[in-house]
Structures are given as C-alpha cells and as structure tokens.
Scaffold this motif. Structure first.
Motif, short mmCIF file in Angstrom:
data_model
loop_
_atom_site.label_atom_id
_atom_site.label_comp_id
_atom_site.label_asym_id
_atom_site.label_seq_id
_atom_site.Cartn_x
_atom_site.Cartn_y
_atom_site.Cartn_z
N ASP A 221 -4.99 9.19 101.72
CA ASP A 221 -5.39 7.84 101.30
C ASP A 221 -4.74 7.48 99.96
N HIS A 222 -4.75 8.42 99.05
CA HIS A 222 -4.10 8.20 97.75
C HIS A 222 -2.60 8.00 97.94
N GLY A 223 -2.00 8.81 98.82
CA GLY A 223 -0.57 8.69 99.07
C GLY A 223 -0.20 7.35 99.66
N ARG A 224 -0.98 6.87 100.63
CA ARG A 224 -0.68 5.56 101.24
C ARG A 224 -0.68 4.46 100.19
N PHE A 225 -1.61 4.54 99.26
CA PHE A 225 -1.71 3.49 98.24
C PHE A 225 -0.47 3.46 97.36
N THR A 226 -0.02 4.61 96.89
CA THR A 226 1.16 4.62 96.02
C THR A 226 2.44 4.35 96.80
N VAL A 227 2.50 4.80 98.07
CA VAL A 227 3.64 4.46 98.91
C VAL A 227 3.72 2.95 99.11
N ALA A 228 2.57 2.33 99.36
CA ALA A 228 2.54 0.88 99.57
C ALA A 228 3.10 0.14 98.37
N TRP A 229 2.61 0.45 97.21
CA TRP A 229 3.11 -0.22 96.00
C TRP A 229 4.57 0.13 95.72
N GLY A 230 4.95 1.38 96.00
CA GLY A 230 6.35 1.76 95.83
C GLY A 230 7.26 0.94 96.73
N CYS A 231 6.79 0.66 97.95
CA CYS A 231 7.57 -0.16 98.89
C CYS A 231 7.70 -1.59 98.39
N VAL A 232 6.66 -2.10 97.73
CA VAL A 232 6.75 -3.43 97.14
C VAL A 232 7.86 -3.46 96.09
N GLY A 233 7.90 -2.44 95.23
CA GLY A 233 8.96 -2.37 94.24
C GLY A 233 10.33 -2.24 94.87
N LEU A 234 10.44 -1.43 95.91
CA LEU A 234 11.70 -1.26 96.64
C LEU A 234 12.17 -2.59 97.21
N ALA A 235 11.28 -3.30 97.90
CA ALA A 235 11.65 -4.57 98.51
C ALA A 235 12.02 -5.61 97.46
N ARG A 236 11.28 -5.60 96.36
CA ARG A 236 11.56 -6.54 95.27
C ARG A 236 12.97 -6.31 94.72
N ALA A 237 13.34 -5.05 94.55
CA ALA A 237 14.66 -4.72 94.02
C ALA A 237 15.76 -5.15 94.99
N CYS A 238 15.54 -4.93 96.28
CA CYS A 238 16.54 -5.32 97.28
C CYS A 238 16.72 -6.84 97.31
N LEU A 239 15.61 -7.56 97.20
CA LEU A 239 15.69 -9.02 97.17
C LEU A 239 16.47 -9.49 95.94
N ALA A 240 16.21 -8.88 94.80
CA ALA A 240 16.93 -9.24 93.58
C ALA A 240 18.42 -8.97 93.72
N ASP A 241 18.78 -7.83 94.30
CA ASP A 241 20.19 -7.50 94.49
C ASP A 241 20.87 -8.49 95.43
N ALA A 242 20.18 -8.85 96.52
CA ALA A 242 20.75 -9.80 97.48
C ALA A 242 20.91 -11.17 96.86
N ALA A 243 19.90 -11.63 96.12
CA ALA A 243 19.96 -12.96 95.50
C ALA A 243 21.06 -13.01 94.45
N GLY A 244 21.17 -11.95 93.65
CA GLY A 244 22.21 -11.92 92.62
C GLY A 244 23.60 -11.94 93.22
N HIS A 245 23.78 -11.18 94.29
CA HIS A 245 25.08 -11.16 94.96
C HIS A 245 25.40 -12.52 95.58
N ALA A 246 24.40 -13.12 96.23
CA ALA A 246 24.62 -14.41 96.87
C ALA A 246 24.98 -15.49 95.87
N ALA A 247 24.37 -15.43 94.70
CA ALA A 247 24.65 -16.44 93.68
C ALA A 247 26.03 -16.27 93.07
N GLY A 248 26.51 -15.04 92.98
CA GLY A 248 27.79 -14.80 92.32
C GLY A 248 28.99 -14.66 93.22
N ARG A 249 28.75 -14.45 94.49
CA ARG A 249 29.85 -14.22 95.42
C ARG A 249 30.43 -15.55 95.90
#
Length: 365
Positions: A221-249
C-alpha cells in the motif's frame, strides 16, 4: 531535515548514466544522509515525519528526474513502513533508526516464479529449528536487491504466511544481478536465493498468518502511493519535454507547436497528468484522515498515474521524434520505465477489479 536538492541535482545530471550502470553506492549514501530514506517515519526514530501530502510531493519531485532513484525511496520506505506498523517495540527501536538513517538499505523480497500477482502462492518456507527459523526459497525481481543489506521476505510457516527481516550477509543468501530488463535498468534489480538461512525468530514481523495481509500488505500500500506520485512526476517531465521541443522545433518555416495535431496531443497529455494528480491528492487526503477508503483511493491513484505515465511518455517520444529515441533521452527512458509501473505493486487489470468492486458497493468516496 530532508534535503532533496542535492539528490535531485545529481539525478538531473547523471540519471541517464545511472540507467546504464545502476544508481551508485554514493548516491544511496547521499539519499540516507539527505533524509529521503526515512522521509515519513516518526521523528523519534530519526525520520522526517512527513505526512502523505508531503511524501507525495517528494516522490513526484524524484519521479521527474529519475525513476530508479524514486524506486530506491519507494522500496526502502515500504520495508520501513511495514516494520513501523507491525513490528514490536523492540523491533522498531532496533531496526527503524538504522533504516531511516540509511545505515541499512532495505528491499522487499516477495515475488517468485509462481507467485507474482498472487503472492499467497509463495513457496518460500520458514522452518522452525529450536528458537530460530530456517529460510529457504527463491525470490525474483527484487528492486535494489543488489545493494540491499536486509530483505523483508515473505514466506510460509505452519501457522500461515509470515514475513521476516533477513540480512544479506547471513550464510545461505546469494544474489544474482538482473541486467538489461525493459525498465528500471538502474534500480539494481536482483534475484535472491535463500538456502536454509538461519535467523532468530525475533526477526519475524508479526505472527504467522499476518505476513501477507498485514505486513506485506502495508508495504505494498505504501509502495503504490509513492509509485503513483512518482508517475505523476514522470508524466509531468515528459509533457514539459514535449512542449519545449514543440515550441522550439521549426520545420518548413513553422514551429512544430503551430500544428493543431501537436497542440491537441499536448492538451490530451495535460488532462492525463492533471487527472492523475487529482486522484493522487485525493488518496493523500484519505491517508491523512485515516479513512477506510484510503486503500482503494491509493489503488485508483496508482492505476491512473501509471496509465498517464505510459500514455504521456509515449506521446512525448512521438513529438520528440528522433530526439526521443536518442540514447540519453529522458522521455525515452521514462517510456520504458512507465510500462513497468503498470505492472509492479499491482497490475492495471488487478486494480480495475478492485476499483470495480468498490463501485458496486456504492456510496461516496
């Protein structure tokens, strides 16, 4: 005092190298000294006493930089949480200060060849021998098993399933490194064999019969909670990378971001991230309140966040194109990690069943 900045700075610089070579010992030491390994344990045992909201934000921050590093914090604090919740006063006083300070690195040894999703099928045994127990069995896919000083092992005894702390340096423990798996390549995963490993009965956490439902259940249960939030950070970073590339490419005299298809993709990704984060926050509220709904709320959060991580990382690689496929691409690395997140700590299909059962019971969440 928890200092995430030094660890995050190291991850920002070296995460790609860690994914190739494994998170090095000096970073494990730094994580302990920075307070990350005892982040939500009680202050009396040297922990940071973070609540669920604070722990979630910490996991999301680490998730933005390195899934392997976040996985270290996840698996180590899973074990500490189980000991804290179900250990005796003497066990807590003995083990928790060493776990919270990082003097010991801990790993969960539960999965076996015939016991993945259905952990009740474990074949590992705890055989009585006087006042000791002899532990025998083969555990697979142990995150940070190559680095762990102690394992929380799930097995069976005459009285039912049980869990115990088993030190790596005991005779009969052997560790086989796993390399080049799909994701979490830097998490120093191992298969671990226990061949009649003698431990004192005092290292059993809770009585037989409580090993899975209570001890390992708390860890998961503890692991699921930290994995969940870690996935939010992962997805947030990927979105930022995609948006930055799209704006500059620029292609054909126009920015990639000028294409409606790209804008629509980024919009869908944002909704995925925002929805997953909202469910993670809801789970944090339930955990702080001690609500009986916290378990299913955490399952739902992990389900949504892992799905968002997989979807957004895939779209980020697509938007980045060749850059997303480069050897050191963060989005590419996270794309591989995200698939693993949909399997560990409860596969997506298992989560759907649990959530569906809650829906059938009705009532307000």
């Amino acid at each position: 005092m928890i200092d995430v900045d030094k660890v995050s700075a190291a991850a920002e610089t070296d995460a790609a190298r860690w994914d190739r070579d494994g998170v090095p010992d000096e970073i494990l030491t730094l994580a302990g000294r920075s307070g990350l390994l005892g982040a939500d344990r009680p202050a009396e045992f040297g922990g940071g006493a973070l609540d669920a909201h604070e722990l979630g934000r910490l996991a999301a921050t680490l998730g933005e930089y390195c899934t392997n590093l976040r996985s270290l914090v996840t698996v180590h604090t899973m074990v500490a949480a189980a000991v804290d919740r179900w250990g005796t006063a003497d066990q807590r006083a003995d083990w928790l200060p060493r776990l919270t300070g990082g003097d010991l690195i801990a790993a969960l040894a539960a999965t076996e060849a015939g016991a993945g999703t259905e952990l009740s099928a474990v074949a590992t045994t705890f055989e009585p021998d006087g006042t000791d127990r002899l532990v025998s069995g083969n555990k697979l896919w142990v995150t940070f098993g190559q680095a762990a000083d102690v394992f929380l092992v799930l097995g069976r005894a005459a009285g039912g399933l049980c869990a115990a702390l088993v030190e790596r340096d005991r005779a009969g423990v052997s560790v086989e490194p796993v390399r080049d798996q799909l994701g979490l390549r830097g998490a120093r995963v191992a298969h671990v064999r226990f061949d009649r490993v003698r431990i004192p009965a005092a290292q059993l956490i809770a009585p037989p019969g409580f090993g899975l439902s209570h001890v390992v259940g708390t860890a998961l249960d503890h692991g699921r909670f930290t994995v969940a939030w870690g996935c939010v950070g992962l997805a947030r970073a990927c979105l930022a990378d995609a948006a930055g590339h799209a704006a500059g490419r620029v292609q054909g005299g126009a920015a990639l971001a000028d294409h409606q298809l790209i804008r629509a993709t980024l919009g869908r990704c944002w909704v995925e991230v925002a929805g997953a984060q909202a469910l993670c926050e809801r789970a944090a509220v339930a955990r702080v309140a001690g609500s009986p709904e916290s378990i299913v709320a955490t399952i739902a959060a992990k389900y949504a966040a892992a799905r968002a991580a997989a979807a957004v990382s895939e779209q980020a690689v697509q938007v980045l194109g060749a850059a997303g496929c480069a050897p050191d691409s963060r989005a590419g690395r996270f794309y591989r990690d995200a698939k693993v997140m949909q399997i560990i700590e409860g596969a997506q299909e298992v989560a759907e069943v649990a959530i569906g059962e809650r829906v059938l019971r009705g009532g307000a969440w």
